[in-house]
Design an enzyme around this catalytic site. Structure first.
Site, PDB file in Angstrom:
ATOM      1  N   GLY A   2       0.810  -1.216   0.000  1.00  0.00           N
ATOM      2  CA  GLY A   2       0.000   0.000   0.000  1.00  0.00           C
ATOM      3  C   GLY A   2       0.840   1.261   0.000  1.00  0.00           C
ATOM      4  N   VAL A  57       1.182   3.623   2.266  1.00  0.00           N
ATOM      5  CA  VAL A  57       1.945   3.814   3.504  1.00  0.00           C
ATOM      6  C   VAL A  57       3.012   2.737   3.640  1.00  0.00           C
ATOM      7  CG1 VAL A  57       1.813   3.951   6.023  1.00  0.00           C
ATOM      8  CG2 VAL A  57       0.026   4.993   4.633  1.00  0.00           C
ATOM      9  N   ARG A  97      -3.614 -11.116  -2.488  1.00  0.00           N
ATOM     10  CA  ARG A  97      -3.396 -10.468  -3.783  1.00  0.00           C
ATOM     11  C   ARG A  97      -1.976  -9.917  -3.905  1.00  0.00           C
ATOM     12  NH1 ARG A  97      -6.817  -7.015  -3.039  1.00  0.00           N
ATOM     13  NH2 ARG A  97      -5.551  -5.172  -2.639  1.00  0.00           N
ATOM     14  N   SER A  98      -1.428  -9.407  -2.803  1.00  0.00           N
ATOM     15  CA  SER A  98      -0.096  -8.795  -2.838  1.00  0.00           C
ATOM     16  C   SER A  98       1.033  -9.807  -2.663  1.00  0.00           C
ATOM     17  CB  SER A  98       0.015  -7.744  -1.722  1.00  0.00           C
ATOM     18  OG  SER A  98      -0.932  -6.717  -1.898  1.00  0.00           O
ATOM     19  N   CYS A 136      -3.634  11.198  10.675  1.00  0.00           N
ATOM     20  CA  CYS A 136      -2.654  12.086  10.041  1.00  0.00           C
ATOM     21  C   CYS A 136      -2.893  13.561  10.387  1.00  0.00           C
ATOM     22  CB  CYS A 136      -2.666  11.892   8.526  1.00  0.00           C
ATOM     23  SG  CYS A 136      -4.329  11.952   7.795  1.00  0.00           S
ATOM     24  N   SER A 171      -4.023  11.951  -1.052  1.00  0.00           N
ATOM     25  CA  SER A 171      -3.187  10.898  -0.475  1.00  0.00           C
ATOM     26  C   SER A 171      -3.795  10.296   0.785  1.00  0.00           C
ATOM     27  CB  SER A 171      -1.789  11.452  -0.145  1.00  0.00           C
ATOM     28  OG  SER A 171      -1.878  12.558   0.749  1.00  0.00           O
ATOM     29  N   ARG A 183     -11.810  17.669   1.933  1.00  0.00           N
ATOM     30  CA  ARG A 183     -10.910  17.079   0.926  1.00  0.00           C
ATOM     31  C   ARG A 183     -10.714  18.092  -0.195  1.00  0.00           C
ATOM     32  NH1 ARG A 183      -8.115  12.821   2.155  1.00  0.00           N
ATOM     33  NH2 ARG A 183      -9.949  11.519   2.567  1.00  0.00           N
ATOM     34  N   HIS A 239      -1.255  17.500   3.722  1.00  0.00           N
ATOM     35  CA  HIS A 239      -2.461  18.124   4.274  1.00  0.00           C
ATOM     36  C   HIS A 239      -2.120  19.510   4.817  1.00  0.00           C
ATOM     37  CE1 HIS A 239      -4.366  14.387   3.697  1.00  0.00           C
ATOM     38  NE2 HIS A 239      -4.472  13.949   4.943  1.00  0.00           N
TER      39      HIS A 239
END
Length: 339
Positions: free
Chosen positions: A10, A12, A37-38, A128, A158, A234, A241
């Site tokens: 991902g 992060v 999947r990964s 965050c 993000s 957003r 941010h």
């Protein structure tokens, strides 16, 4: 030192790889975990190719000292016992454990010592927006305790993940071609727009994102009586941010006092020269480690009020970097790993 990253594929997770290398974090062996999947993907770290393992309920974490986890709240809850069973310290980026009384919620510049009181072997990484705000609040609070905070956030794509960043880029391209934009990751088209809606709405009319800032700020700053009110928006920015913050302190704090405190604070960079049009912007701060502060001024409505502008990289200080800094803080203050 054996370190694991859960959610390695991902946005992060990928930032963890970069931050651990940039910070020269001491690692003898790095393990990568992901979804079915990964699993099987390969990532290079310090010249070595590492294959992502499928996260399973087994003994893969035996011998792991620190696990940086960023795979979503449901995964964190399901696998916490598996990850910590053999003594690994789980530093979790989801919201799953943040408000649990027996899980510390840590921003090293503000409450680093809390990391040493983790009876479940779990430390929570805050939201965050909360992280960058409390880094900026701390130096003011040290001058005079803060009674009240109002904040309006301007949050980049993000914050919704790598796919959301891709969608914003694609929306601009689609609109440029005269096509209908793809809208999947946000409630509405984000390109050429702002959306006053992040996460789901709660019964009081605030979103979960706004309530995270309300609750987490109190816990991190050990200030249950601190009043916090947030409006989270957003905006069509790729990364980093921004926040407009108003604080009311117990006694008046001058602009000069505040600027000096910000300048001396760990993890803070001041860019505050309006005469030369110098102030923090996400365009300039994306990919950088510190929290940037500018537009420092008195609140015209409150003699004990200050207003300032805060910008920070959501994926770095708002996620991966803060988690790594928690581990660094513990190492610097006597925690022994790898023994």
């Amino acid at each position: 030192m054996r370190v694991a990253i859960v959610g390695a594929s991902g946005a992060v997770g990928q930032e963890f790889l970069r931050v651990l290398d940039e910070q020269n974090f001491p690692i003898d062996e790095l393990l990568l975990f992901g979804s079915k999947r990964s699993a099987g993907r390969t990532y290079n770290f310090r010249g070595k190719d590492i294959v992502v393992r499928e996260l399973q309920h087994n003994d893969d974490f035996k011998g792991v000292d620190i696990a940086f986890v960023s795979a979503g709240g449901s995964t964190s809850v399901e696998y916490a016992e598996t990850i910590t069973r053999h003594g690994a310290l789980m530093i979790d980026n989801s919201s799953a454990f943040r408000m649990d009384k027996d899980v510390p919620l840590v921003v090293p510049e503000v409450n680093g010592q809390d990391a040493f009181d983790a009876p479940r072997g779990i430390i929570a990484n805050p939201n965050c927006t909360t992280i960058q705000m409390v880094v900026a609040l701390k130096p003011i609070n040290d001058i005079s305790p803060i009674k009240r905070v109002h904040v309006a956030t301007y949050q980049a794509a993000s914050g919704a993940g790598a796919a959301a960043m891709d969608e914003l880029v694609e929306q601009y391209a689609q609109l440029g071609r005269g096509e209908e934009p793809t809208v999947e990751k946000f409630a509405y088209q984000l390109a050429y727009n702002v959306i006053p809606h992040i996460d789901v709405f709660t019964d009081n009319g605030y979103t979960k994102e706004e309530m995270k800032m309300f609750n987490e700020t109190k816990k991190i700053m050990h200030a249950p009586s601190l009043d916090v009110s947030a409006m989270c928006v957003r905006v069509p920015v790729m990364r980093a941010h921004s926040e407009a913050v108003w604080v009311e302190t117990e006694r008046p704090v001058s602009v000069d006092e505040a600027r000096e405190a910000f300048s001396k604070a760990g993890g803070v960079v001041v860019i505050d020269n309006p005469a030369e049009k110098q102030y923090p912007m996400p365009l300039d701060t994306a990919g950088k480690d510190p929290v940037f502060v500018g537009r420092i001024r008195k609140d015209l409505t409150d003699g004990c009020g200050l207003s300032f502008w805060v910008v920070g990289d959501q994926i770095k200080k708002g996620a991966a970097l803060n988690a790594v800094q928690i581990a660094q803080y513990m190492l610097a203050h006597g925690k022994k790993f790898g023994e």
